[in-house]
Design a protein around this motif. Structure first.
Motif, mmCIF file in Angstrom:
data_model
loop_
_atom_site.group_PDB
_atom_site.id
_atom_site.type_symbol
_atom_site.label_atom_id
_atom_site.label_comp_id
_atom_site.label_asym_id
_atom_site.label_seq_id
_atom_site.Cartn_x
_atom_site.Cartn_y
_atom_site.Cartn_z
ATOM 1 N N LYS A 91 -7.545 13.049 5.846
ATOM 2 C CA LYS A 91 -6.508 12.043 5.075
ATOM 3 C C LYS A 91 -6.843 10.757 6.235
ATOM 4 O O LYS A 91 -6.675 11.014 7.213
ATOM 5 C CB LYS A 91 -5.083 12.299 4.814
ATOM 6 C CG LYS A 91 -5.013 13.198 3.946
ATOM 7 C CD LYS A 91 -4.865 12.943 2.388
ATOM 8 C CE LYS A 91 -4.490 14.256 1.717
ATOM 9 N NZ LYS A 91 -4.983 14.196 0.495
ATOM 10 N N VAL A 93 -4.937 7.114 6.307
ATOM 11 C CA VAL A 93 -3.923 6.226 5.621
ATOM 12 C C VAL A 93 -4.259 4.880 6.542
ATOM 13 O O VAL A 93 -4.203 4.986 7.676
ATOM 14 C CB VAL A 93 -2.625 6.702 6.046
ATOM 15 C CG1 VAL A 93 -1.712 5.697 5.665
ATOM 16 C CG2 VAL A 93 -2.309 7.980 5.434
ATOM 17 N N ILE A 127 -6.406 6.705 1.843
ATOM 18 C CA ILE A 127 -5.243 6.143 1.252
ATOM 19 C C ILE A 127 -5.306 4.701 1.622
ATOM 20 O O ILE A 127 -4.603 4.584 2.915
ATOM 21 C CB ILE A 127 -4.055 7.006 1.510
ATOM 22 C CG1 ILE A 127 -4.321 8.369 0.912
ATOM 23 C CG2 ILE A 127 -2.847 6.383 1.057
ATOM 24 C CD1 ILE A 127 -3.465 9.499 1.599
ATOM 25 N N ALA A 129 -3.619 0.660 1.742
ATOM 26 C CA ALA A 129 -2.409 0.060 1.324
ATOM 27 C C ALA A 129 -2.542 -1.622 2.041
ATOM 28 O O ALA A 129 -2.878 -1.394 3.187
ATOM 29 C CB ALA A 129 -1.116 0.765 1.520
ATOM 30 N N CYS A 131 -0.578 -3.102 3.649
ATOM 31 C CA CYS A 131 0.831 -2.953 4.654
ATOM 32 C C CYS A 131 1.265 -4.217 5.331
ATOM 33 O O CYS A 131 2.485 -4.527 5.333
ATOM 34 C CB CYS A 131 0.664 -1.832 5.599
ATOM 35 S SG CYS A 131 0.138 -0.262 5.262
ATOM 36 N N CYS A 151 3.956 4.944 4.321
ATOM 37 C CA CYS A 151 2.802 5.625 3.593
ATOM 38 C C CYS A 151 2.486 7.154 3.842
ATOM 39 O O CYS A 151 2.339 8.016 3.049
ATOM 40 C CB CYS A 151 1.627 4.692 3.790
ATOM 41 S SG CYS A 151 1.721 2.870 2.964
ATOM 42 N N SER A 154 4.466 10.174 2.726
ATOM 43 C CA SER A 154 4.204 10.907 1.528
ATOM 44 C C SER A 154 3.242 11.931 1.550
ATOM 45 O O SER A 154 3.195 12.859 0.855
ATOM 46 C CB SER A 154 3.635 9.821 0.522
ATOM 47 O OG SER A 154 2.099 9.449 1.152
ATOM 48 N N ARG A 187 6.760 3.879 1.742
ATOM 49 C CA ARG A 187 6.870 5.241 1.036
ATOM 50 C C ARG A 187 6.507 5.030 -0.548
ATOM 51 O O ARG A 187 6.155 5.929 -1.117
ATOM 52 C CB ARG A 187 8.199 5.929 1.406
ATOM 53 C CG ARG A 187 8.407 7.165 0.910
ATOM 54 C CD ARG A 187 9.471 7.855 1.559
ATOM 55 N NE ARG A 187 9.867 9.165 0.957
ATOM 56 C CZ ARG A 187 9.568 10.413 1.567
ATOM 57 N NH1 ARG A 187 8.966 10.219 2.487
ATOM 58 N NH2 ARG A 187 9.968 11.330 1.023
ATOM 59 N N SER A 189 5.054 2.669 -1.878
ATOM 60 C CA SER A 189 3.753 2.302 -2.504
ATOM 61 C C SER A 189 2.872 3.704 -2.588
ATOM 62 O O SER A 189 1.810 3.498 -3.071
ATOM 63 C CB SER A 189 3.258 1.580 -1.363
ATOM 64 O OG SER A 189 2.654 2.333 -0.118
ATOM 65 N N ARG A 190 3.302 4.686 -2.194
ATOM 66 C CA ARG A 190 2.693 6.017 -2.597
ATOM 67 C C ARG A 190 2.860 6.904 -3.691
ATOM 68 O O ARG A 190 2.308 8.010 -3.941
ATOM 69 C CB ARG A 190 2.577 6.750 -1.056
ATOM 70 C CG ARG A 190 2.253 6.298 0.052
ATOM 71 C CD ARG A 190 0.626 5.632 0.084
ATOM 72 N NE ARG A 190 -0.178 6.460 -0.574
ATOM 73 C CZ ARG A 190 -0.991 6.305 -1.518
ATOM 74 N NH1 ARG A 190 -1.460 5.113 -1.666
ATOM 75 N NH2 ARG A 190 -2.031 7.067 -2.265
ATOM 76 N N LYS A 191 3.983 6.242 -4.401
ATOM 77 C CA LYS A 191 4.325 6.814 -5.498
ATOM 78 C C LYS A 191 3.553 6.620 -6.865
ATOM 79 O O LYS A 191 3.058 5.635 -6.946
ATOM 80 C CB LYS A 191 5.941 6.857 -5.830
ATOM 81 C CG LYS A 191 6.681 7.568 -4.696
ATOM 82 C CD LYS A 191 8.089 7.574 -4.902
ATOM 83 C CE LYS A 191 8.952 8.078 -3.790
ATOM 84 N NZ LYS A 191 10.268 7.932 -3.851
#
Length: 191
Positions: A91, A93, A127, A129, A131, A151, A154, A187, A189-191
């Motif tokens: 992953k 991020v 992943i 974002a 930020c 982020c 999650s 957090r 933003s990852r849902k």
């Protein structure tokens, strides 16, 4: 089993505080934790990389190339630079912000395009974002580091309250509410 997280950024972005919060969190969850920091002209905008290893028993603080489970990158080019540390399917991020290195500023190089897509094509689970925008919503662009931790959170089954406890233990009181908000925005933003 030992897990490996590589945190990469540019000097001044708060990579060391992020690794301190993460290490504190993992220790509070009962893991053995080892942290190693590598500074490359960090005060002049150079790369800063932190190795965070945790598990039942960790013997070395350094992550070997091809062994990182997660890379947390404060900037796209820093993520790409650290891709050789990622294990297959790792992953990544990453903050979508692009910070031009000296070679780009001087005009001797061009900032690479489509980095997130290239990392995805190389087999990483990216992943991404914005930020920086989320940190601005929290009240300060300097909170990108804690947005990234939000982020990252999650990907763990560790309760949110444990993350907040680690932030409270590491961040000065006058910046606490801002950082809690930054974490929550990351957090969410990852849902």
């Amino acid at each position: 089993m030992v897990k490996n997280i590589l945190i990469a950024g540019v000097g001044g972005q708060g990579t060391l505080l992020a690794s301190k919060i993460l290490a504190r969190l993992l220790l509070s969850e009962g893991f053995d934790v080892k942290v190693s920091e590598v500074h490359g002209m960090s005060q002049r905008g150079g790369s800063v990389v932190t190795h965070v290893r945790f598990g039942e028993k960790v013997f070395s603080p350094v992550i070997d190339k091809g062994c990182a489970d997660i890379i947390v990158a404060f900037e796209l080019l820093e993520a790409a630079r650290c891709l050789e540390y990622a294990k297959p399917g790792a992953k990544i991020v990453v903050n979508t912000q692009m910070i031009a290195p000296q070679s780009v500023i001087a005009g001797s190089a061009v900032y690479p395009e489509s980095l997130a897509e290239k990392m995805q094509a190389a087999g990483a689970d990216v992943i991404a974002a914005d930020c920086l925008a989320l940190a601005g919503q929290a009240g300060s662009a300097k909170a990108v580091n804690v947005v990234l931790l939000g982020c990252l959170s999650s990907l763990f089954s560790i309760p949110e309250c444990s993350w907040i406890d680690a932030i409270e233990a590491a961040v000065p009181e006058k910046f606490l509410e801002l950082n809690k908000k930054a974490f929550t925005l990351g957090r969410q933003s990852r849902k």
